[in-house]
Each structure stands twice: as structure tokens, then as C-alpha cells.
Motif scaffolding. Structure first.
Motif, PDB file in Angstrom:
ATOM      1  N   SER A 256       0.728  -1.135  -0.082  1.00 12.10           N
ATOM      2  CA  SER A 256       0.159   0.047  -0.078  1.00 12.10           C
ATOM      3  C   SER A 256       1.031   1.206  -0.120  1.00 12.10           C
ATOM      4  O   SER A 256       1.986   1.051   0.032  1.00 12.10           O
ATOM      5  N   SER A 355      -3.301  -2.317   5.379  1.00 13.66           N
ATOM      6  CA  SER A 355      -2.397  -2.326   4.015  1.00 13.66           C
ATOM      7  C   SER A 355      -2.871  -3.793   3.363  1.00 13.66           C
ATOM      8  O   SER A 355      -2.987  -3.860   2.169  1.00 13.66           O
ATOM      9  N   LEU A 358      -6.071  -3.266   1.451  1.00 17.74           N
ATOM     10  CA  LEU A 358      -5.756  -2.955   0.206  1.00 17.74           C
ATOM     11  C   LEU A 358      -5.164  -3.910  -0.891  1.00 17.74           C
ATOM     12  O   LEU A 358      -5.445  -3.897  -2.017  1.00 17.74           O
ATOM     13  N   HIS A 359      -4.110  -4.603  -0.266  1.00 18.03           N
ATOM     14  CA  HIS A 359      -3.315  -5.653  -1.093  1.00 18.03           C
ATOM     15  C   HIS A 359      -4.249  -6.643  -1.708  1.00 18.03           C
ATOM     16  O   HIS A 359      -4.245  -7.181  -2.853  1.00 18.03           O
ATOM     17  N   LEU A 417      -3.946   5.263   3.646  1.00 16.38           N
ATOM     18  CA  LEU A 417      -3.314   4.324   2.796  1.00 16.38           C
ATOM     19  C   LEU A 417      -3.998   4.304   1.511  1.00 16.38           C
ATOM     20  O   LEU A 417      -5.174   4.474   1.457  1.00 16.38           O
ATOM     21  N   SER A 419      -4.144   2.085  -2.526  1.00 13.19           N
ATOM     22  CA  SER A 419      -3.886   0.819  -3.008  1.00 13.19           C
ATOM     23  C   SER A 419      -2.395   0.710  -3.625  1.00 13.19           C
ATOM     24  O   SER A 419      -2.044   1.887  -4.056  1.00 13.19           O
TER      25      SER A 419
END
Length: 925
Positions: A256, A355, A358-359, A417, A419
Motif C-alpha cells: 500500500s 495495508s 488494500l493488497h 493509505l 492501493s
């Protein structure tokens, strides 16, 4: 502000020893806050308090480290706070994940960390025999917060700024802010940031006092109407940060992107020092949104501070509402409901969760929430909690997550954060160089296995990226295997068949030079390939833990300061005489020559540990079987033994074959010592593997076998392997053979001492009541007291509690009064869990021959009935081997063939003959 890429991660969290398991637990809706078991309750320093809350939230390997890997002596490893040790491990793993090997990178790498107060210093070091009234500098630097980051820089040779950040619960998020500032100012090129918090004594619960932020129920329910506080958890999280521009240039994979950070302090605009402030929280969140330059309505999810306190939760929601001013609904959650409040590591775990959302493009459902806090208006704030399903995100769209962390004392942090980007390149259908290395053979073997499993799950991965990451992003170690492959399938086949390029062909060249000369210049891989996330280096860990002294003896009475060794040995001999019921013990009397067995050993060591304030385990008596040796061991002059559950009970020379014998369900290996003692000649090196006393119970047979294979491999690097076991141990031995054969290792024979075939055991759950009812009979049979066993067969214990059963056995002199109930309970738990594992064991046939020493008398019907077992015959083992089955009848039943002296001699004679055959057979050795 400048954007920063998160290119690597590592962590240890309650219920998970890595970030993959951590996120999978979140998706499963798992709460890793667990109730203490009976043993943990009895050992807790708080157990006698009426306000005791018996819960824990921790992870498995907090006490463990690969000392040799990090160049620590055993004594150094024991003194260093496990917080520093775990933080070091996670920093190393995070750099590996980021393909940032300090060995190969010219970059300056900074370390920004936080840790909680060293409760290990207070509760272990200061209460152990390592502590004296004189100042000890090693104890100081091993347990002071200041040195958590600098120890990492020293051990990993990192030359950027190295500093510890402390601001209470928000410490690790402030560390991230400091890391980004250092990157911006050019003080480092790459930064490690994170935090750790581990509390000692571990798994001991806590005391609830009204007015504190802790939960009276042992549950943490953020934003719920029933929430009344938090639960402390143990954990560590570390991320690797790089400027986004540099990460894209170097083709790093990105979990991220850090878009914006807001940091401030409340000042005194609140009701008290420890109280939260809506103004401070709102200001930090607004600053992060402003710095990120995103529209606040673009946010997809907010990971809150969410401690489950009636005061803090409503204030946080109002701050979020006012700062974001959302026009549409946004999902929120708090990882603390899953794993507890991780103190100085709580911020980093929230950021890692954000994170990973988003991952993986999915938001995990929340746990611990049913009805909203009556002081929170979620609808007005346009916020909601999803406690039903995981919410997927469109992978084609850019997404944003906000993460909050607020510390007692008023330091607030909010981070936005964005992507990240998963890098990959296309293969050129050519040969690729794949080097794998570790610091020892055992670790390399595990590393290769990790790669095999990884490649099977990622068949579309680019070998160019794998090659670049391993050559330019990972460290090279002494033990190395180099593979050449043009496809994933080819590489898998070579890894599974150990088809590597011999180091002899490199000559005086490095493997890179040899490859460039034979195939092509590797700079093309470096230029066009990407750094990707690959399996991490395995550690070969052992437990290093200073135990507090068990009693409150004054230092002048402590054994370690005792000068009168003659008085010590007399006292030790007196204890042996009392337990063994004799007057003939002298300083060199052998415990086993005095007919000592596993149950007598428990009684003896209970008394020894109380008198000498020691912590000797039953497995350690095997290597220290005389009063003199045991006293020497306790004083601390013994050689450090890294495998305390693997005991060498016979040595016949370096050229002799090794035989590994696995413990029965109770976990002890004293039966094997008695067996070997009754043999006239043993031409083998015999190792007895007992159940590790520090190991958590309830492991499957497959997991136990995998653990024991690692320990066996430390003694014998490759096959042929000779394995055996008694009862449950035989079933584990068969699984060990099964796993070794899958690794292409030879296992010519497996020796079973009255082990029953898998179908003998029920897969249905057996009640604890049944096991408790069976326990008195099993105990007396193992003790060899056949007359008492006959009487117990007629007795019904179904309405007795476990404590009542123990009391009865002690009253009837079937169990020593000196045995502590919690110790007996621990043995019982091991026995029950191991027996339960038999109902779920693997059943595929092995190639090895099976030699079965089978009892001629069946077990009492009561045992079959209470354990729901089926009667089976020894010849049924033929279905589980592709080789030969040999059955050797032995007098006695399942228990008495080992506990009765006459029966044991007969078994030993049979075993002697088989060992003679084994010792004379080469098996291609």
C-alpha cells in the motif's frame, strides 16, 4: 506530502505467527482472545484473586529465537527481553519480504521502533538466579526500551538512523511518521518501522479493577453497547518503507502507499491526562486527509483505535464524523476485537490490517459487535460496522483506507493509505538462475519446502522475478543450492527431486559468474525483472527463557550462591531416599538402576524443584540420573542442551546407526530407558523423543511428526532413518516415515510397540468425563500396580471431579502426596490431547517394513468402552505398509508389557534380536 510505499511486512500476532495467517484469521472472523486452561490458571500469579480475569491473547514463538543465526550466545539470548528478540526477527523478515538484503544493498536503512516496558526484566530476570544486587550492564541493555532499534541495526548491519519512539499506544504509528520524515530529509533511503509488546508472565490473565480501561468480562467489543473495556494482547509488527518514486523505479511490489499522516497532541484540553480528546483526534485526522490531498469521501474503510471503552468509543466516532464529514456510508472496524489491545504495537497492527485490505481487495467482517453503543449515532456519522460478511473491493479501482491510533497522554496519529501495486514481468522463455541458501542444512531443507508449496499455489509467477528477488534482494548464506529452470513446472520438479547444480562445477567462479559465462548476463534480469514477495528464510529456533525462582528463599540461602556443596549433596540424597523408599542412595547412584520410572521422576523433581528453587524438567533427569549430576545441572555448570526433549539413551559410536523412539500418549520416554536397560547389548545410538513440556497441547499427529522430523534432522541430516514408538508413539512414527518418504528419504523399518491401527480409534469426540473416569486405571496400570488396577476396574468415577479423583488416588497411596495437582493436570491434558489426535491420523500406506511387538493380552473392556475404541488385530497393520509386516507376540497387556518386570524382560529379549539384525544391516549406509 511525498508519498511512501510499504514494500515489506512481518508480524507476530495472537493466533498467528505471520501476516498471511493473521489476515486469514480476520477473514474467518476468528477471535484469538482465549480462555486460560486449567494449568495456566493454576500457574497465574493472579489466580487467587476474586477479580481475576482468566484470558490470554498471545502467539506461539515469543520465547524462541535462532540464537546462532543472529550470532547470540545462549546466555545472551536468555537475558535479552523477548520483545527485542521478536522485533529483531520481524525486522529481518520484513527486509526479506521487501527484497532489501543489507548484505547486497548500498542503501542506508533506518530503524524506527517502539516497545512496551520490559515486564520480562521485572518478572523473570530480576527474579531469576541471573540477578544480583550489583548492577549488570548486560541485563540493562538487554531489557531497556532504548536499545530495541539499535540492536536491530547492529545485528543486521543497518547504517541509517536508529531510534526508539515512545508515546504510549500510538508509539508504532509515530515511529512510521518519524521514518517517513527521515526518508524525506535524506537521512536514509529505506526505513523499518514498527512496534512490539509482550507481557510476562505470559498467558496469565489480569486483575480487573473498576475505573481501569480493562474489561471485566475478558472480551473486547468496540462500539458495542455491552463494551466495558479492553483486553491486553501480545504482538509485533514491522513494515519496510521507501519513497514511492524509488519503489516504482526499482520495481518493488507495494502492499500500500502512505498518502498522508497527521500527528499531534491533545495538550490539556480534556478532563484528565489519560482521557481522550475529541479536538485532538479530529485535528490529527483532518491533517492526514489534508496531507493526502484526497477527497474524504473517497475513503473505503477506516481502521479505528476502537478500544471498547464506554468513554473512548463515542468520542472517536464523533471525531471521525466531524473530520471526514462523509456524504455516504463508510465501513469501520477495530482489529482489537480479534486480538486484543497490543499496547505500543497496536498502531502498527492496525496499519498492517489496512495495508492487507488494500493488497487483497477485501475488508474483513468485524467480530464482537451486535448492538451499537447507545451514545453513538452511526447513522448521523455515515459510518457502519459489518459483522456478517467480508466485503470485497473492486480490484480495478484505486481504494483508500484510514488508520487511527491514539495514545494515553494524548499523542494522536491518523494515516491515509492508498492501493499499492503488485509488480510482475513476463518471462523470456529462457533458463533462469534460482539460488536458495540458508545458514544450515536443516533450514535450507525447510526453505526449499516453503518454495515448493509456494510455487504450487502460484503457478503463473514469473521466474524472472523470482530470480531477480533471490539474486539481488536476498542474502547469500553458507549452505547453498543453485537450480536452473525455464519454467515453474521445471523448477518444481527439480526442487522436489533435489536436482541442483553441484558447487564443484563453479570452480573458482561465483555462481553468478558461472551462469553469466554459460548462459547470459544477469544484468538483463536485474533491469527488466521485478522484486516480488517470496517465502521467507526459516529460523531454526530454540527456547531461551529465564525462569523466576519458584520460592522466596533469601539470596544467601540460594543454591547458586551456596558454598557448602557437601550439605547440598546430602540434602539431595535425602530427597532421593525419601522418594525411592530406600536408604541406599549415594552421590553416584543411578536413578534407573534404583528402578526409577516416569511417575517416580515426577515426584522426585517436584520435591527437588521446591527445595532448590529450580525448574528441572522430567526429560532432563535422563541426562542427569545421579544426585551428583543433578545437583551439578541445577547449579548451572551443565552444557546447554538445545534439544531438551530429545535424549540420547544409548551411544554405540559415530559409525553406529541411529534409532529414534517416540513417546506414548503421556509424553514420557522413561519406558524406553527401562527397555534399553534390560537389553544386554545395544549396537545402536538410541534417541528417545519425549513430548516437549513447553509445547502447547492439542497438536495433530501430522504436526507432531513434522516437529520431530526437524529435531531428528539436527542429529541425522539424511536417511536411511530408523523410527519406532510405543503405543501413540508408534502411530507418530508411522507418520514420520510417511512424511520422510514424501521428501524422498529412505525409511527401511518402523518398530511399533503395541501400537494400534488407525481404525481402532474413534473419530467422534470423547468427553473429558470419560477420560477422567479412565485416568485412575491408566495411572495404576502405568505404575505396574496390577492388584490396585483390578480393584479400580470395578469402581465408577463418572460423577467425580478431576480434583476428587486425584485426592482419592493420593488417599489410597496410588499417587504421591507431594505431586502438585496442576502438574498432574498438565500430564492429563497431554495424554487426552494426544489420544484425541489418534482419531484423526493419516491412513495412507508407507513403504517401510513394520515390526510390531504385540501384547498377548487384550486391554480391559472398560478402556475400549470409555474411549469408544474398536478391537483390532495386529495383522491389520498390513494395510498400512507396502512392505513386510512382522508380528512378535509379547506377554502382558498394553500397559503391563512395559510396566511389569518379567514382561519387560521378555519384550527386551525380542527387541534385542531385532536390534542385532538392524545393527548388522547396511541399508546402503
Amino acid at each position: 506530502m511525498t508519498k511512501y510505499a510499504i514494500i515489506g511486512m512481518s508480524g507476530r500476532f495472537p493466533g498467528s505467527n505471520n501476516i498471511d495467517d493473521f489476515f486469514n484469521n480476520l477473514l474467518l472472523g476468528k477471535c484469538s482472545i482465549e480462555k486460560l486452561n486449567d494449568t495456566q490458571i493454576s500457574e497465574s500469579p493472579f489466580s487467587g484473586n476474586k477479580k481475576f480475569v482468566p484470558v490470554t491473547a498471545s502467539f506461539d514463538d515469543a520465547d524462541y529465537i535462532d540464537a546462532s543465526f543472529f550470532k547470540m550466545s545462549p546466555s545472551e539470548a536468555k537475558v535479552i527481553d523477548p520483545q527485542q528478540r521478536v522485533f529483531l526477527k520481524c525486522c529481518y523478515e520484513a527486509l526479506e519480504d521487501a527484497a532489501c538484503s543489507p548484505q547486497k544493498s548500498p542503501n542506508r536503512i533506518g530503524v524506527f521502533g517502539s516497545s512496551a516496558i520490559s515486564s520480562y526484566l521485572l518478572n523473570n530476570v530480576m527474579k531469576s538466579n541471573k540477578w544480583t544486587d550489583m548492577f549488570n550492564y548486560s541485563n540493562f541493555i538487554g531489557n531497556q526500551n532504548d536499545f530495541a532499534a539499535t540492536r536491530v541495526s547492529y545485528k543486521l548491519n543497518l547504517t541509517g538512523p536508529s531510534l526508539t519512539v515512545q508515546s504510549g499506544c500510538s508509539s508504532s504509528m509515530v515511529a512510521i511518521s518519524a521514518a517517513c520524515s527521515s526518508l524525506k530529509n535524506g537521512h536514509c533511503d529505506i526505513a523499518l518501522a514498527g512496534g512490539v509488546s509482550i507481557t510476562y508472565p505470559r498467558n496469565s490473565g489480569y486483575i480487573y479493577n473498576e475505573g481501569t480501561p480493562f474489561s471485566s468480562t475478558g472480551k473486547i467489543r468496540p462500539f458495542d453497547d455491552t463494551a466495558n473495556g479492553m483486553v491486553k494482547g501480545d504482538g509485533c509488527g514491522v513494515i519496510v518503507i521507501k519513497s514511492l518514486e524509488d519503489a516504482l523505479r526499482d520495481k518493488n511490489s507495494i502492499y500500500s502507499i502512505i498518502d498522508g499522516i497527521g500527528v499531534n497532541n491533545d495538550g490539556n484540553r480534556k478532563v484528565g491526562y489519560a482521557a481522550p480528546s475529541i479536538n485532538g483526534e479530529r485535528s490529527a485526522i483532518r491533517e492526514a486527509i489534508k496531507n493526502s490531498k484526497i477527497d474524504s469521501n473517497q475513503i473505503d474503510y477506516i481502521e479505528t483505535h476502537g478500544t471498547g471503552t464506554p468513554l473512548g468509543d463515542p468520542i472517536e466516532i464523533r471525531a471521525l464524523s466531524q473530520a471526514y464529514n462523509l456524504k455516504s456510508s463508510c465501513q469501520i472496524g477495530s482489529v482489537k476485537a480479534n486480538i486484543g489491545h497490543l499496547d505500543s504495537a497496536s498502531g502498527i497492527v492496525g496499519l498492517i490490517k489496512g495495508s492487507l485490505i488494500l493488497h487483497h481487495n477485501i475488508i474483513p467482517k468485524s467480530v464482537g459487535f451486535k448492538t451499537a453503543n447507545s451514545n453513538i449515532n452511526f447513522e448521523k456519522a455515515n459510518l457502519f460496522i459489518n459483522n456478517e460478511v467480508n466485503n470485497p473491493l473492486d480490484p480495478k479501482t484505486t481504494h483508500y483506507v484510514g488508520v487511527s491510533s491514539f495514545g494515553i497522554g494524548g499523542t494522536n496519529v491518523h494515516i491515509i493509505l492508498e492501493s499499492g501495486k503488485k509488480m510482475h514481468s513476463l518471462d523470456d522463455y529462457q533458463e533462469y538462475l534460482i539460488p536458495l541458501s540458508s545458514k544450515n542444512e536443516v533450514a535450507l531443507k525447510e526453505y526449499i519446502n516453503r518454495f515448493i508449496n509456494f510455487l504450487k499455489r502460484h503457478e503463473q509467477i514469473s521466474l524472472k522475478d523470482v530470480s531477480k528477488t533471490l539474486i539481488y534482494g536476498r542474502s547469500d548464506y553458507e549452505i547453498k543450492k543453485v537450480f536452473i529452470a525455464e519454467s515453474v513446472n521445471t523448477l518444481l520438479e527439480k526442487l522436489e527431486n533435489d536436482n541442483f547444480v553441484s558447487s564443484e562445477v563453479f570452480g573458482s567462479s561465483t555462481y553468478q559468474e558461472w551462469f553469466a559465462d554459460k548462459y547470459y548476463d544477469l544484468t538483463s534480469v536485474k533491469r527488466s525483472g521485478a522484486f516480488i514477495f517470496l517465502p521467507k528464510q526459516p529460523f531454526n529456533e530454540d527456547k531461551y527463557l529465564l525462569q523466576p525462582l519458584k520460592s522466596d528463599h533469601n539470596k544467601e540461602n540460594s543454591l547458586t550462591n551456596y558454598d557448602d556443596k557437601e550439605a547440598d549433596i546430602k540434602q539431595m540424597i535425602t530427597l532421593w531416599n525419601e522418594v525411592l523408599g530406600t536408604k541406599n542412595v549415594h552421590d553416584n547412584s543411578d536413578f534407573f538402576d534404583l528402578d526409577g520410572d516416569s511417575l517416580i521422576a515426577i515426584d522426585l523433581l517436584e520435591r527437588v524443584n521446591k527445595v532448590y528453587s529450580s525448574n528441572v524438567e522430567t526429560s532432563e533427569l535422563i541426562n542427569n540420573p545421579t544426585p551428583s549430576k543433578l545437583l551439578h545441572f541445577i547449579i548451572g555448570k551443565h552444557k546447554n542442551n538445545q534439544f531438551d526433549n530429545v535424549q540420547e539413551i544409548n551411544y554405540s559410536g559415530s559409525q553406529a546407526k541411529n534409532l529414534f523412539l517416540i513417546h506414548p500418549a503421556g509424553g514420557s520416554t522413561y519406558c524406553f530407558h527401562a527397555l534399553i536397560k534390560n537389553m544386554q547389548h545395544v549396537g545402536l545410538n538410541v534417541y528417545a523423543i519425549s513430548y516437549p513440556e513447553s509445547l502447547k497441547t492439542n497438536l495433530s499427529i501430522s504436526k507432531l511428526a513434522s516437529l520431530y522430523i526437524k529435531q531428528i534432522s539436527k542429529i541425522q541430516v539424511k536417511g536411511p532413518y530408523i523410527i519406532g514408538g510405543y503405543s501413540f508413539g508408534g502411530n507418530v512414527a508411522v507418520e514420520i516415515a510417511r512424511q520422510l518418504e514424501k521428501e524422498k528419504q529412505k525409511v527401511p523399518k518402523v518398530y511399533l510397540i503395541d501400537s494400534l491401527v488407525p481404525e481402532a480409534y474413534s473419530s467422534k469426540t470423547i468427553s473429558i468425563k470419560n477420560y477422567q473416569s479412565l485416568f485412575p486405571l491408566a495411572w495404576t496400570l502405568m505404575s505396574g500396580n496390577n492388584e490396585a488396577a483390578k480393584k479400580l476396574l470395578k469402581m465408577n468415577f463418572s460423577n467425580h471431579s478431576f480434583n476428587e479423583i486425584i485426592s482419592l488416588l493420593k488417599r489410597k497411596n496410588l499417587m504421591s502426596d507431594s505431586l502438585e495437582d496442576n502438574k498432574i493436570r498438565k500430564l492429563f491434558d497431554i495424554w487426552v490431547d494426544n489420544h484425541s489426535a489418534l482419531g484423526q491420523q493419516p491412513t495412507s500406506a508407507i513403504k517401510a517394513d513394520i515390526i510390531l511387538f504385540s501384547s498377548t493380552i487384550g486391554m480391559p473392556i472398560k478402556i475400549y468402552k470409555l474411549t469408544k475404541m474398536s478391537r483390532t488385530k495386529g495383522d491389520a497393520w498390513q494395510r498400512y505398509t507396502q512392505g513386510n509386516l512382522k508380528i512378535l507376540p509379547c506377554p502382558g497387556n498394553h500397559f503391563t508389557m512395559m510396566s511389569d518386570g518379567k514382561n519387560l524382560k521378555a519384550l527386551a529379549n525380542q527387541f534385542q534380536q531385532e536390534m542385532n539384525v538392524l545393527a548388522g544391516n547396511s541399508y546402503d549406509l
